[in-house]
Scaffold this motif. Structure first.
Motif, PDB file in Angstrom:
ATOM      1  N   TRP A 163       0.754  -1.294  -0.044  1.00  0.00           N
ATOM      2  CA  TRP A 163      -0.033   0.148   0.027  1.00  0.00           C
ATOM      3  C   TRP A 163       0.954   1.392   0.067  1.00  0.00           C
ATOM      4  O   TRP A 163       0.188   2.231  -0.596  1.00  0.00           O
ATOM      5  CB  TRP A 163      -0.850   0.163   1.011  1.00  0.00           C
ATOM      6  CG  TRP A 163      -1.977  -1.114   0.902  1.00  0.00           C
ATOM      7  CD1 TRP A 163      -2.154  -2.434   1.690  1.00  0.00           C
ATOM      8  CD2 TRP A 163      -2.839  -1.255  -0.088  1.00  0.00           C
ATOM      9  NE1 TRP A 163      -3.017  -2.927   1.196  1.00  0.00           N
ATOM     10  CE2 TRP A 163      -3.689  -2.163   0.100  1.00  0.00           C
ATOM     11  CE3 TRP A 163      -3.262  -0.294  -0.901  1.00  0.00           C
ATOM     12  CZ2 TRP A 163      -4.658  -2.782  -0.808  1.00  0.00           C
ATOM     13  CZ3 TRP A 163      -4.423  -0.636  -2.019  1.00  0.00           C
ATOM     14  CH2 TRP A 163      -5.003  -1.655  -1.756  1.00  0.00           C
ATOM     15  N   LEU A 217      -7.887   9.868   2.037  1.00  0.00           N
ATOM     16  CA  LEU A 217      -8.236   8.610   2.837  1.00  0.00           C
ATOM     17  C   LEU A 217      -8.516   8.891   4.202  1.00  0.00           C
ATOM     18  O   LEU A 217      -8.922   7.790   4.812  1.00  0.00           O
ATOM     19  CB  LEU A 217      -6.732   7.924   2.809  1.00  0.00           C
ATOM     20  CG  LEU A 217      -6.430   7.348   1.297  1.00  0.00           C
ATOM     21  CD1 LEU A 217      -4.879   7.043   1.187  1.00  0.00           C
ATOM     22  CD2 LEU A 217      -7.225   6.289   0.681  1.00  0.00           C
ATOM     23  N   GLN A 257      -8.448  -4.231   0.002  1.00  0.00           N
ATOM     24  CA  GLN A 257      -8.910  -3.509  -1.125  1.00  0.00           C
ATOM     25  C   GLN A 257      -8.719  -2.108  -1.175  1.00  0.00           C
ATOM     26  O   GLN A 257      -8.782  -1.350  -2.373  1.00  0.00           O
ATOM     27  CB  GLN A 257     -10.468  -3.532  -1.246  1.00  0.00           C
ATOM     28  CG  GLN A 257     -11.084  -5.134  -1.451  1.00  0.00           C
ATOM     29  CD  GLN A 257     -10.665  -5.870  -2.511  1.00  0.00           C
ATOM     30  OE1 GLN A 257     -10.801  -5.068  -3.597  1.00  0.00           O
ATOM     31  NE2 GLN A 257     -10.098  -6.943  -2.338  1.00  0.00           N
ATOM     32  N   ALA A 258      -7.927  -1.618  -0.081  1.00  0.00           N
ATOM     33  CA  ALA A 258      -7.326  -0.189  -0.173  1.00  0.00           C
ATOM     34  C   ALA A 258      -6.489  -0.036   0.898  1.00  0.00           C
ATOM     35  O   ALA A 258      -6.322  -0.888   2.009  1.00  0.00           O
ATOM     36  CB  ALA A 258      -8.588   0.724   0.052  1.00  0.00           C
ATOM     37  N   MET A 259      -5.888   1.089   1.033  1.00  0.00           N
ATOM     38  CA  MET A 259      -4.731   1.411   1.752  1.00  0.00           C
ATOM     39  C   MET A 259      -5.573   1.688   3.203  1.00  0.00           C
ATOM     40  O   MET A 259      -4.704   1.160   4.181  1.00  0.00           O
ATOM     41  CB  MET A 259      -3.929   2.732   1.386  1.00  0.00           C
ATOM     42  CG  MET A 259      -2.834   3.173   2.286  1.00  0.00           C
ATOM     43  SD  MET A 259      -1.903   4.553   1.317  1.00  0.00           S
ATOM     44  CE  MET A 259      -0.528   4.565   2.558  1.00  0.00           C
ATOM     45  N   TRP A 288       1.752   1.672  -3.500  1.00  0.00           N
ATOM     46  CA  TRP A 288       0.525   2.052  -4.355  1.00  0.00           C
ATOM     47  C   TRP A 288       0.596   3.703  -4.089  1.00  0.00           C
ATOM     48  O   TRP A 288       0.226   4.660  -4.787  1.00  0.00           O
ATOM     49  CB  TRP A 288      -0.760   1.492  -3.781  1.00  0.00           C
ATOM     50  CG  TRP A 288      -1.913   2.412  -4.425  1.00  0.00           C
ATOM     51  CD1 TRP A 288      -2.397   2.246  -5.752  1.00  0.00           C
ATOM     52  CD2 TRP A 288      -2.730   3.274  -3.602  1.00  0.00           C
ATOM     53  NE1 TRP A 288      -3.409   3.177  -5.926  1.00  0.00           N
ATOM     54  CE2 TRP A 288      -3.739   3.786  -4.658  1.00  0.00           C
ATOM     55  CE3 TRP A 288      -2.747   3.810  -2.418  1.00  0.00           C
ATOM     56  CZ2 TRP A 288      -4.582   4.495  -4.018  1.00  0.00           C
ATOM     57  CZ3 TRP A 288      -3.529   4.777  -1.948  1.00  0.00           C
ATOM     58  CH2 TRP A 288      -4.536   5.184  -2.992  1.00  0.00           C
ATOM     59  N   SER A 319      -7.452  -4.633   5.797  1.00  0.00           N
ATOM     60  CA  SER A 319      -8.123  -4.251   4.460  1.00  0.00           C
ATOM     61  C   SER A 319      -7.562  -4.528   3.298  1.00  0.00           C
ATOM     62  O   SER A 319      -6.089  -4.028   3.133  1.00  0.00           O
ATOM     63  CB  SER A 319      -8.101  -2.427   4.588  1.00  0.00           C
ATOM     64  OG  SER A 319      -8.595  -1.883   3.540  1.00  0.00           O
ATOM     65  N   ASP A 328      -9.640   2.178   5.265  1.00  0.00           N
ATOM     66  CA  ASP A 328     -10.966   2.324   4.765  1.00  0.00           C
ATOM     67  C   ASP A 328     -11.731   3.056   5.833  1.00  0.00           C
ATOM     68  O   ASP A 328     -11.025   3.955   6.725  1.00  0.00           O
ATOM     69  CB  ASP A 328     -11.586   0.723   4.550  1.00  0.00           C
ATOM     70  CG  ASP A 328     -11.425  -0.024   6.021  1.00  0.00           C
ATOM     71  OD1 ASP A 328     -11.267   0.799   6.968  1.00  0.00           O
ATOM     72  OD2 ASP A 328     -11.346  -1.342   5.942  1.00  0.00           O
ATOM     73  N   THR A 361       0.833   7.250  -6.391  1.00  0.00           N
ATOM     74  CA  THR A 361      -0.253   8.422  -6.534  1.00  0.00           C
ATOM     75  C   THR A 361       0.608   9.713  -6.491  1.00  0.00           C
ATOM     76  O   THR A 361       0.389  10.917  -6.968  1.00  0.00           O
ATOM     77  CB  THR A 361      -1.048   8.540  -5.675  1.00  0.00           C
ATOM     78  OG1 THR A 361      -0.854   8.704  -4.449  1.00  0.00           O
ATOM     79  CG2 THR A 361      -1.893   6.967  -5.773  1.00  0.00           C
TER      80      THR A 361
END
Length: 821
Positions: free
Chosen positions: A136, A556, A514-516, A139, A512, A518, A143
């Motif tokens: 993460w 986030l 699906q995302a860094m 990722w 989590s 939630d 960004t």
């Protein structure tokens, strides 16, 4: 039934088994309850806890348990800051892969933490060296690249010749040595990845004002590191050329005192001149062997060489010599400075050494004389010898010079910051791979999200200190994203402060996938209480604040600051020196646990000193803490049956001795509650010891059922207020006296204000300043009756004897002093 003998190993093992079986510290989000997120800085898995860890984590655990008994939904997680050079160095020394060494250490240290009884939610545990975690941050870095907040450039960096990697300026001490290796750091120019922390400099500075519950020294260090200044940037034209150099000053009032200018040894003008000047080239090479940290530069002997170029003074038109100087840094500002030796001590030292003119252009405001032969005059004052800018104070001179330069297109006002962008590239292996691919022309591509994580190979062998992935085609050979063209992976890894800059957020939702982060992150963040060392003031704590703002701007998290309250614990000392392996004065926590038990270690840590102050290790005091717990154990064993069978009585009908004891209890409880709020745990424990003494002294056999009721109140209160500090023994004592419910979740006791309203007062009686007795008088007693009672006390009467009483002083509610002679 309790064993008569206190056996801490048996007690602590049974209680820890109970907590684990019941998952007592596992926590979930509950919007109906007030949350409290308590976090202690997570450890590097070096293999064994040291006493500094124990102090840090005990403080955090006491806070967490106290807040839970306040009825809050408390999160206290634990994990591992697992990347870093120590693992790599150990791997080289022991011929074992860093991953294996790290994971074995984690297993060992987890056992130690559990033995100390810390109330961690172990279901949230993670190590930053696992792909599930660093996927993460890879990722997130992509960004930042897309936003222009991460970029690559050639940079002059601090190179640690022992660790064979780059160090941030914050990682170089004031003597120019690496923060871990202690080696003298050198300058090198290499390609580096940076994060644009400078884009957030003003916000990082401004938001410090809202951190009311941070220690002022930490905020001061961050303010100084960010280093906001207001000044003027202007041009110095190169003589005989259309080119110029740009310089910045916060003292434009001294502009008429410029007698030379200086550039960095890495400045293009210096490098160009060095191509035809062997002596200058040698000087440039010498400068490359010094590091780029400002604190180190300040301590250097000032050296320089003229580069054969002059500059033109922007006001007088005078030609001034341009020097290459070892105290000018290419990475700060423009790599060029104006030099005013009359009013800057560093410039003065350089000018004296090389025979450069020194001019006075500022005079003291009081008209006194100064002697520039002895040093620079660096204070503010009035301008002099400055032509059209004469006789102006600082503000007026600032405005006049700035306006003059702006009107002629030579300069403008500017806000500058001392802080530089954060270089995050490291040339060692055991770190998170930077998710970048290059094509044959060195064009940059971020690794697409679907191809993350870029996994660090863990089964590696070292040849020297060089990173094995730099010679591993299986790692670095790949294809350019979106095509079949050959590509090469970046083989640098992230600075390990990258991982620790957001771990606190990941604890909120570690599963989590699906995302860094939630929505759970916004339930728990910001951290309510953070605990750690002040040595992290301008490294981890600044980077974490920066990352929180990056996370917010990515949508986030909602909060812009990561930590509401910050507690920086004091140093741990032994024999007057900081505990360290190099000094040979460490104490092994495991040996103390084996000898005395975890509760004793925890009690000593909290009793010996307030958390923010230094703590001196004392073997006798540790033994004393253990003796107190044994007394507590015996006390509860003696009276457990009475407490279990105690009934309820009206406190308004109690006999005087029990009223007095309740007054003592609730007076102490008032202080204990205030001290818990102030985190003065040493005085909390002192008050508990006084209560214990009172219970031991009291004649309970004289007071029957009413006495048992008060005894129950005192002992249950004592267990509750000690529970955060010594959770194992209090858990057992709570059960032994038949108390209801789980001690962990028992509401915190509140003082009964009515109980502290006493009908009588205890007054000390002194004769000629020496304590001779104590009397008890009604609260409404007048001075005459107080004097009468004092003189009637047998011991007082003995010391007064037949002597003449010259004076009697009554200090209300405190004492009576009788002066005889």
């Amino acid at each position: 039934m309790m064993n008569k003998r206190y056996n801490p190993a048996e007690v602590e093992r049974s209680v820890q088994d109970y907590w684990e079986h019941n998952q007592s510290f596992r926590v979930t989000e509950d919007p109906k309850r007030e949350k409290f997120y308590c976090l202690s800085m997570f450890p590097y898995p070096s293999g064994k806890l040291h006493m500094g860890h124990v102090r840090n984590y005990t403080i955090g655990d006491v806070i967490s348990r106290y807040q839970r008994m306040q009825g809050k939904n408390v999160l206290q997680p634990m994990g591992w800051d697992a990347f870093g050079l120590p693992a790599e160095n150990a791997a080289i020394q022991n011929n074992v892969p860093p991953a294996k060494w790290t994971y074995e250490n984690i297993e060992a240290m987890r056992v130690q933490l559990k033995l100390l009884g810390y109330g961690y939610d172990w279901s949230r545990e993670f190590a930053t060296c696992t792909p599930e975690y660093y996927r993460w941050e890879q990722w997130f870095f992509t960004t930042l690249v897309d936003k222009g907040l991460a970029y690559k450039k050639m940079a002059v960096v601090n190179w640690d010749p022992v660790e064979q990697t780059v160090l941030a300026n914050e990682q170089v001490d004031s003597d120019g040595r690496g923060w871990r290796s202690g080696a003298l750091v050198e300058r090198r120019e290499i390609p580096q990845w940076f994060l644009k922390i400078t884009d957030y400099a003003q916000e990082l500075l401004d938001d410090l004002d809202a951190l009311d519950n941070w220690p002022e020294p930490v905020k001061t260090m961050q303010r100084n590191w960010i280093g906001r200044s207001e000044g003027v940037e202007f041009s110095l034209a190169l003589a005989g050329s259309e080119k110029d150099i740009r310089v910045y000053t916060t003292r434009p009032d001294t502009i008429m005192g410029i007698t030379y200018a200086a550039v960095s040894a890495e400045h293009p003008l210096t490098l160009a001149a060095a191509q035809s000047n062997a002596e200058l080239a040698a000087f440039v090479e010498e400068c490359r062997k010094t590091n780029t940290a400002e604190a180190s530069i300040e301590k250097l002997e000032k050296k320089g060489m003229p580069i054969g170029v002059d500059v033109i003074h922007p006001v007088s038109g005078e030609r001034l010599q341009l020097w290459a100087a070892n105290f000018v840094l290419m990475g700060y500002g423009t790599g060029a400075i104006m030099c005013v030796p009359g009013h800057d001590q560093r410039d003065w030292e350089f000018a004296k050494k090389y025979g450069i003119d020194i001019r006075q252009v500022i005079r003291p405001g009081d008209g006194s004389a100064i002697d520039l032969s002895q040093g620079a005059f660096v204070d503010y004052g009035m301008t002099c010898n400055s032509g059209q800018f004469d006789d102006l104070d600082f503000d007026a001179a600032f405005t006049a010079v700035a306006d003059y330069l702006k009107a002629r297109g030579l300069g403008e006002r500017r806000v500058n910051f001392r802080i530089r962008d954060w270089g995050v590239s490291r040339q060692r292996y055991w770190g998170c791979p930077i998710p970048i691919i290059y094509d044959d022309e060195e064009n940059v591509y971020v690794v697409p999200a679907e191809d993350l994580p870029v996994t660090l190979p863990e089964d590696v062998a070292f040849e020297g200190v060089k990173s094995p992935i730099k010679d591993d085609p299986g790692f670095f050979r790949t294809t350019v994203p979106g095509g079949t063209e050959p590509g090469t992976r970046e083989t640098d890894t992230f600075d390990t402060f990258f991982e620790s800059s957001w771990y606190f957020a990941r604890f909120c939702c570690p599963d989590s996938d699906q995302a860094m982060l939630d929505e759970r992150a916004n339930y728990w963040l910001p951290v309510d209480q953070y605990v750690g060392g002040i040595e992290h003031a301008v490294l981890h704590l600044l980077y974490a604040r920066f990352f929180q703002k990056l996370l917010r701007d990515e949508g986030l998290v909602n909060s812009g600051e990561p930590f509401i309250n910050l507690l920086t614990q004091g140093m741990l000392l032994k024999d007057g020196a900081k505990m360290s392996k190099s000094k040979g004065n460490t104490v092994d926590p495991q040996s103390m646990i084996d000898q005395y038990g975890a509760d004793t270690v925890r009690l000593f840590m909290m009793f010996a000193s307030p958390p923010e102050q230094s703590l001196e290790w004392n073997d006798d005091a540790v033994a004393g803490a253990h003796r107190y717990l044994k007394r507590l154990w015996v006390l509860f064993g003696r009276y457990a049956d009475r407490v279990r069978h105690a009934g309820d009585v009206s406190y308004s009908d109690l006999p005087a001795p029990l009223v007095e004891l309740r007054a003592q209890l609730h007076t102490a409880l008032t202080k204990i509650n205030a001290d818990y709020q102030r985190k003065r745990y040493n005085t909390v424990i002192a008050a508990c010891m006084e209560l214990t003494n009172a219970v031991e002294r009291f004649d309970w056999d004289e007071h029957g059922g009413a006495g048992n009721t008060v005894l129950r109140e005192v002992l249950l209160t004592l267990v509750k207020v000690l529970a955060p500090v010594v959770p194992h023994i209090t858990h057992v004592l709570w059960q032994e006296v038949g108390a209801e419910g789980e001690l962990l979740d028992t509401p915190w006791p509140q003082a009964d204000a009515q109980a502290t309203v006493r009908d009588v007062l205890d007054l000390v009686v002194q004769v000629n300043g020496k304590l001779r007795g104590q009397i008890q008088v009604p609260t409404d007693a007048n001075e005459d009756s107080i004097r009468e009672a004092a003189l009637a006390h047998p011991k007082v009467a003995h010391h007064v004897g037949g002597k003449r009483v010259r004076k009697m002083i009554v200090v209300p509610q405190r004492l009576v002093n009788i002066v005889v002679g």
